[in-house]
Design an enzyme around this catalytic site. Structure first.
Site, PDB file in Angstrom:
ATOM      1  N   CYS A 105       0.817  -1.216   0.000  1.00 23.79           N
ATOM      2  CA  CYS A 105       0.000   0.000   0.000  1.00 23.79           C
ATOM      3  C   CYS A 105       0.853   1.270   0.000  1.00 23.79           C
ATOM      4  O   CYS A 105       1.469   1.579  -1.002  1.00 23.79           O
ATOM      5  CB  CYS A 105      -1.012  -0.035   1.130  1.00 23.79           C
ATOM      6  SG  CYS A 105      -2.400   1.064   0.816  1.00 23.79           S
ATOM      7  N   HIS A 208      -3.652  -5.569   1.996  1.00 20.69           N
ATOM      8  CA  HIS A 208      -3.375  -5.669   3.427  1.00 20.69           C
ATOM      9  C   HIS A 208      -4.048  -6.944   3.923  1.00 20.69           C
ATOM     10  O   HIS A 208      -4.606  -7.696   3.176  1.00 20.69           O
ATOM     11  CB  HIS A 208      -4.042  -4.519   4.196  1.00 20.69           C
ATOM     12  CG  HIS A 208      -3.502  -3.181   3.916  1.00 20.69           C
ATOM     13  ND1 HIS A 208      -2.319  -2.734   4.426  1.00 20.69           N
ATOM     14  CD2 HIS A 208      -4.017  -2.148   3.215  1.00 20.69           C
ATOM     15  CE1 HIS A 208      -2.127  -1.483   4.056  1.00 20.69           C
ATOM     16  NE2 HIS A 208      -3.137  -1.098   3.312  1.00 20.69           N
TER      17      HIS A 208
HETATM   18  N1  GLN Z   1      -1.809   6.919   2.203  1.00 23.94           N
HETATM   19  C1  GLN Z   1      -1.998   6.075   1.065  1.00 23.94           C
HETATM   20  C2  GLN Z   1      -3.329   6.217   0.384  1.00 23.94           C
HETATM   21  O1  GLN Z   1      -4.321   6.520   0.992  1.00 23.94           O
HETATM   22  C3  GLN Z   1      -1.753   4.642   1.488  1.00 23.94           C
HETATM   23  C4  GLN Z   1      -2.738   4.126   2.484  1.00 23.94           C
HETATM   24  C5  GLN Z   1      -2.397   2.802   3.053  1.00 23.94           C
HETATM   25  O2  GLN Z   1      -1.232   2.432   3.170  1.00 23.94           O
HETATM   26  N2  GLN Z   1      -3.417   2.060   3.452  1.00 23.94           N
HETATM   27  O3  GLN Z   1      -3.419   6.023  -0.806  1.00 23.94           O
END
Ligand code: GLN
Length: 255
Positions: A105, A208
């Site tokens: 992510c 995730h």
């Molecule tokens: N901040 C990033 C986004 O919202 C990644 C979010 C995350 O790692 N869940 O795209």
């Protein structure tokens, strides 16, 4: 002189470097490290975990697997700056050597060229030819399943299942291969049908869950690849609970 993976006298040690384990750990992404540690221990393989936090240099030759989890935009910005300053060249050196580099992510976004939000461009390390933009519109949230083929002949297609929650939309550069094809969920941008990106053993994904407890076959592929072995060479484990976990993650995604 030990072989890659610290292999000596028939044993091997997987040396893992976790980047920013405190800041980039959304959805308990750290659980991915636990899975790697346990699966090595159950097979009597050595496992060494080193953390590389803000301001700490990274030695690209000292680990077989580099891992960076997901994070909030604010933490990601902090890490991005540090990543470029203290870890970029080490990571490139590691990837060139064939070490595994896995980003989840926010970590995935930072392995690309850039993450743009509200007109600001946060630079990434450019290991993957991807760019991410935080566009107008809802976050891409939900259970997700993708079909992944890790061998070039495509005959080994398998499913990775997990959960995604990202505001950024990631686009692949022309020659960049995706990690997988979306079976259910949003993937990189909610439109292209592509999920994640992969160049050799450098891998980015939005999954995730954490990713590895739900997909231990993938954890084993990473371990084997990092140690310079085939996944079939790893001793089989019982995995009854792990199979159930995988099936329940797939079921949640409707696959
Ligand atoms: N901040 C990033 C986004 O919202 C990644 C979010 C995350 O790692 N869940 O795209």
């Amino acid at each position: 002189m030990p072989e890659r993976g610290g292999r000596a006298n028939g044993t091997a040690t997987l040396r893992v470097c976790a980047l920013y384990p405190d800041l980039m750990n959304i959805y308990a992404d750290r659980g991915n490290l636990l899975v790697l540690e346990r699966r090595c221990a159950w097979r009597a393989l050595g496992f060494e975990l080193t953390a590389a936090g803000l301001g700490e240099e990274l030695d690209g030759a000292a680990h077989e697997l580099f891992y960076i989890g997901g994070g909030q935009d604010r933490d990601q910005r902090l890490c991005a700056e540090d990543l470029i300053e203290t870890k970029r060249s080490g990571l490139h050196e590691a990837a060139e050597r064939g070490a595994v580099v896995l980003g989840v992510c926010g970590g995935y976004q930072l392995l690309g060229h850039s993450y743009t939000l509200a007109g600001e461009e946060i630079p990434g390390v450019g290991l993957l030819d991807v760019r991410t933009v935080r566009e107008e519109g809802a976050r891409l949230i939900g259970n997700v399943a993708i079909e992944v083929s890790l061998e070039d002949d495509g005959r080994d297609a398998r499913v990775l299942a997990g959960f995604e929650n990202h505001g950024g939309r990631t686009r692949l550069g022309d020659g960049q291969r995706a990690l997988g094809r979306v079976l259910s969920g949003h993937g990189n941008d909610g439109r292209s049908g592509a999920e994640g990106a992969r160049t050799g053993a450098t891998i980015g994904t939005y999954l995730h869950g954490p990713l590895l407890p739900k997909n231990v076959w993938f954890a084993d592929w990473l371990i084997a690849r990092a140690l310079g072995r085939d996944a079939e060479e790893l001793a089989p484990l019982e995995d009854a609970l792990e199979r159930e976990t995988h099936l329940s993650a797939r079921a949640a995604a409707g696959v």
